[in-house]
Design a protein around this motif. Structure first.
Motif, mmCIF file in Angstrom:
data_model
loop_
_atom_site.group_PDB
_atom_site.id
_atom_site.type_symbol
_atom_site.label_atom_id
_atom_site.label_comp_id
_atom_site.label_asym_id
_atom_site.label_seq_id
_atom_site.Cartn_x
_atom_site.Cartn_y
_atom_site.Cartn_z
ATOM 1 N N LEU A 12 0.834 -1.201 0.000
ATOM 2 C CA LEU A 12 0.000 0.000 0.000
ATOM 3 C C LEU A 12 0.868 1.249 0.000
ATOM 4 O O LEU A 12 1.908 1.285 0.650
ATOM 5 C CB LEU A 12 -0.900 0.027 1.250
ATOM 6 C CG LEU A 12 -2.064 -0.968 1.247
ATOM 7 C CD1 LEU A 12 -2.705 -1.004 2.625
ATOM 8 C CD2 LEU A 12 -3.073 -0.590 0.205
ATOM 9 N N ALA A 13 0.404 2.264 -0.700
ATOM 10 C CA ALA A 13 1.092 3.561 -0.656
ATOM 11 C C ALA A 13 0.845 4.201 0.691
ATOM 12 O O ALA A 13 -0.100 3.870 1.401
ATOM 13 C CB ALA A 13 0.574 4.470 -1.777
ATOM 14 N N ALA A 14 1.708 5.117 1.059
ATOM 15 C CA ALA A 14 1.552 5.816 2.340
ATOM 16 C C ALA A 14 0.246 6.572 2.344
ATOM 17 O O ALA A 14 -0.134 7.183 1.366
ATOM 18 C CB ALA A 14 2.713 6.792 2.535
ATOM 19 N N MET A 15 -0.451 6.510 3.460
ATOM 20 C CA MET A 15 -1.765 7.143 3.576
ATOM 21 C C MET A 15 -1.632 8.522 4.217
ATOM 22 O O MET A 15 -1.049 8.649 5.285
ATOM 23 C CB MET A 15 -2.714 6.261 4.417
ATOM 24 C CG MET A 15 -2.959 4.885 3.806
ATOM 25 S SD MET A 15 -3.743 4.987 2.177
ATOM 26 C CE MET A 15 -4.013 3.248 1.851
ATOM 27 N N ALA A 16 -2.222 9.490 3.569
ATOM 28 C CA ALA A 16 -2.159 10.859 4.087
ATOM 29 C C ALA A 16 -3.199 11.055 5.178
ATOM 30 O O ALA A 16 -4.247 10.429 5.169
ATOM 31 C CB ALA A 16 -2.411 11.863 2.961
ATOM 32 N N ALA A 17 -2.885 11.918 6.133
ATOM 33 C CA ALA A 17 -3.852 12.251 7.181
ATOM 34 C C ALA A 17 -4.968 13.090 6.579
ATOM 35 O O ALA A 17 -4.755 13.862 5.675
ATOM 36 C CB ALA A 17 -3.168 13.049 8.288
ATOM 37 N N PRO A 346 -3.302 -0.483 -3.856
ATOM 38 C CA PRO A 346 -3.735 0.909 -3.838
ATOM 39 C C PRO A 346 -3.844 1.551 -5.211
ATOM 40 O O PRO A 346 -4.516 2.567 -5.364
ATOM 41 C CB PRO A 346 -2.656 1.600 -3.007
ATOM 42 C CG PRO A 346 -1.434 0.787 -3.275
ATOM 43 C CD PRO A 346 -1.915 -0.636 -3.397
ATOM 44 N N VAL A 347 -3.206 0.966 -6.229
ATOM 45 C CA VAL A 347 -3.138 1.636 -7.536
ATOM 46 C C VAL A 347 -4.343 1.221 -8.379
ATOM 47 O O VAL A 347 -4.216 0.618 -9.453
ATOM 48 C CB VAL A 347 -1.810 1.314 -8.243
ATOM 49 C CG1 VAL A 347 -1.602 2.262 -9.423
ATOM 50 C CG2 VAL A 347 -0.646 1.448 -7.279
ATOM 51 N N VAL A 348 -5.514 1.528 -7.869
ATOM 52 C CA VAL A 348 -6.769 1.157 -8.520
ATOM 53 C C VAL A 348 -7.802 2.260 -8.328
ATOM 54 O O VAL A 348 -7.726 3.061 -7.395
ATOM 55 C CB VAL A 348 -7.343 -0.164 -7.945
ATOM 56 C CG1 VAL A 348 -6.541 -1.360 -8.407
ATOM 57 C CG2 VAL A 348 -7.420 -0.124 -6.428
ATOM 58 N N TRP A 349 -8.752 2.265 -9.239
ATOM 59 C CA TRP A 349 -9.965 3.083 -9.110
ATOM 60 C C TRP A 349 -11.043 2.132 -8.629
ATOM 61 O O TRP A 349 -11.359 1.146 -9.300
ATOM 62 C CB TRP A 349 -10.318 3.678 -10.464
ATOM 63 C CG TRP A 349 -11.625 4.438 -10.557
ATOM 64 C CD1 TRP A 349 -12.882 3.928 -10.480
ATOM 65 C CD2 TRP A 349 -11.787 5.860 -10.781
ATOM 66 N NE1 TRP A 349 -13.821 4.922 -10.636
ATOM 67 C CE2 TRP A 349 -13.180 6.113 -10.824
ATOM 68 C CE3 TRP A 349 -10.895 6.918 -10.953
ATOM 69 C CZ2 TRP A 349 -13.694 7.397 -11.055
ATOM 70 C CZ3 TRP A 349 -11.416 8.186 -11.158
ATOM 71 C CH2 TRP A 349 -12.786 8.432 -11.203
ATOM 72 N N ILE A 350 -11.604 2.382 -7.457
ATOM 73 C CA ILE A 350 -12.660 1.547 -6.890
ATOM 74 C C ILE A 350 -13.953 2.343 -6.918
ATOM 75 O O ILE A 350 -13.964 3.531 -6.553
ATOM 76 C CB ILE A 350 -12.309 1.115 -5.452
ATOM 77 C CG1 ILE A 350 -11.038 0.257 -5.457
ATOM 78 C CG2 ILE A 350 -13.459 0.354 -4.811
ATOM 79 C CD1 ILE A 350 -10.556 -0.155 -4.084
ATOM 80 N N VAL A 366 -9.409 6.456 -5.184
ATOM 81 C CA VAL A 366 -8.132 5.903 -5.642
ATOM 82 C C VAL A 366 -7.175 5.924 -4.452
ATOM 83 O O VAL A 366 -6.632 6.975 -4.102
ATOM 84 C CB VAL A 366 -7.546 6.722 -6.807
ATOM 85 C CG1 VAL A 366 -6.242 6.101 -7.298
ATOM 86 C CG2 VAL A 366 -8.560 6.837 -7.948
ATOM 87 N N PRO A 367 -6.968 4.796 -3.788
ATOM 88 C CA PRO A 367 -6.139 4.784 -2.579
ATOM 89 C C PRO A 367 -4.730 5.333 -2.789
ATOM 90 O O PRO A 367 -4.213 6.068 -1.940
ATOM 91 C CB PRO A 367 -6.115 3.303 -2.186
ATOM 92 C CG PRO A 367 -7.400 2.757 -2.713
ATOM 93 C CD PRO A 367 -7.609 3.471 -4.011
#
Length: 409
Positions: A12-17, A346-350, A366-367
């Protein structure tokens, strides 16, 4: 069984706050600058949404809409038009909309939560929890097939003569798949309804209470309901049917589980944030939300998760239009089981669409880009228009972000 044709991402890519909400209603901030930190992109994002949504509403004759956006660590809600044509009551950030089949994503989340906590396994057969179905074709269907529309041939709607769970149980006793389970996708309120019904049985509770206690409340979704309470009815928009007359959803068998949620754009953005990876206070719920992004079947051009549908990102609008077309919604389509299932990436459009007779909704995120969008309207308008609008807004924002990053290098 076939391997998934798409490239998997290893981590997973880093998640922003995510910050507190910054509302805009009819083009003006709904909270004071003292309450909400200044955001230099507020005007830019508002302009983009305005230029996209205003002509859409005119073309489709949509009375009212709210649009929620998550981007660059901030969330925004913009409101347009009226919630009640008769009184001309304006839509606000507090307006409740029916979200139709977007409700199914909450049912999927509750089922994944039940699996995380040990109440069930998605590989269980339905007969484990409904012993009356032992030695029937439906009794051999796995919960996973219910949650991915791959039972082999469920109807879109509950048959009109069925008015109770006893009657739907009798229907299941005589049901036979048109094709082998796991080989075709047939989009169905019945299969997702059954998943919610069986999940509630497994958890020894009432579905509406369980989804409220284990999903809505932990996500602080204080304005999300299966049944709108009396003190919130003033915020409940009227939907408008094809004849232009006011209408709201009618309760029925599996309505709660398949299309019964009413919510605000602000609350639905909280759910999007959780799906983007924002921490929630219930670890089991967080794990369950992440698990709903697992890919189980490939049905060109999309991958079927547990209710959610995903596409590799970046994705062209034509692929989204095809994946959300009437063909995919109303006709059996070939489904290829992924073995093993595709781990969340994470590199998807859900996305997920939703409609009732008087309302239209669309949710996408898009995660890897930490961005998402919610479109809520009090008319069941063109699905193509929803998708084009959402795709335009998010890809424009993504493009401006990449341009800004490049200019800093």
């Amino acid at each position: 069984m076939t391997k998934h044709p798409l490239t998997r991402c290893a981590a997973l890519a880093a998640m922003a706050a995510i910050s507190w909400m910054a509302f805009s209603v009819h083009g003006y901030a709904a909270e004071s600058s003292a309450a909400v930190p200044a955001d230099p992109r507020q005007a830019e994002i508002k302009s983009l949404v305005d230029k996209t949504i205003t002509p859409l509403m005119a073309r489709q004759n949509v009375p009212g809409m709210t649009v929620g956006v998550v981007f660059d660590g901030h969330t925004y809600v913009f409101a347009y038009g009226v919630a009640d044509k008769a009184t001309k009551k304006p839509v606000t950030a507090n307006t409740l909309f029916e979200i139709g089949s977007v409700s199914k994503t909450f049912t999927a989340t509750l089922a994944a939560y039940a699996q995380t906590t040990g109440a069930l396994s998605l590989t269980d057969k339905t007969s484990r929890f409904v012993p009356e179905l032992t030695d029937t074709p439906f009794g051999d269907v796995k919960l996973l097939n219910l949650g991915t529309h791959t039972t082999g041939g469920m109807p879109l709607q509950v048959p009109g003569n069925i008015r109770s769970t006893d009657q739907i149980l009798q229907y299941f006793k005589t049901w036979k798949p048109a094709q082998p389970t796991g080989t075709v996708r047939t989009y169905s309120n019945v299969s997702i309804g059954a998943l919610g019904w069986i999940t509630a049985r497994a958890m020894h509770g009432d579905f509406a209470t369980l989804v409220t206690d284990h999903v809505f409340k932990p996500l602080d979704m204080k304005h999300t309901f299966i049944r709108v309470p009396e003190d919130q009815m003033a915020n409940y928009a009227w939907g408008y049917g094809k004849d232009g007359k006011p209408i709201r959803v009618t309760p029925g068998v599996f309505e709660q589980e398949a299309y019964g949620v009413k919510t605000t754009a602000s609350d639905l953005l909280r759910f999007v944030q959780a799906n983007l990876g924002t921490p929630v206070r219930d670890d089991s719920l967080q794990h369950a939300i992440h698990a709903t992004h697992t890919g189980y079947f490939f049905d060109k051009p999309m991958t079927q998760d547990l209710v959610w549908e995903q596409y590799p990102y970046p994705v062209g609008v034509d692929a989204l239009l095809e994946g959300n077309s009437n063909h995919m919604a109303y006709e059996p389509t070939p489904a290829h089981e992924l073995s093993p299932p595709m781990a969340p990436t994470p590199v998807v459009w859900i996305n997920k669409t939703g409609s009732t007779n008087g309302f239209g909704a669309y949710v996408a995120f898009v995660p890897s880009k930490q961005m998402g969008i919610v479109l809520l309207a009090n008319k069941n308008y063109s699905m193509d228009e929803r998708i084009r609008a959402a795709h335009h807004i998010l890809t424009t924002l993504d493009g401006t972000a990449r341009t800004a990053a490049a200019s800093r290098e």
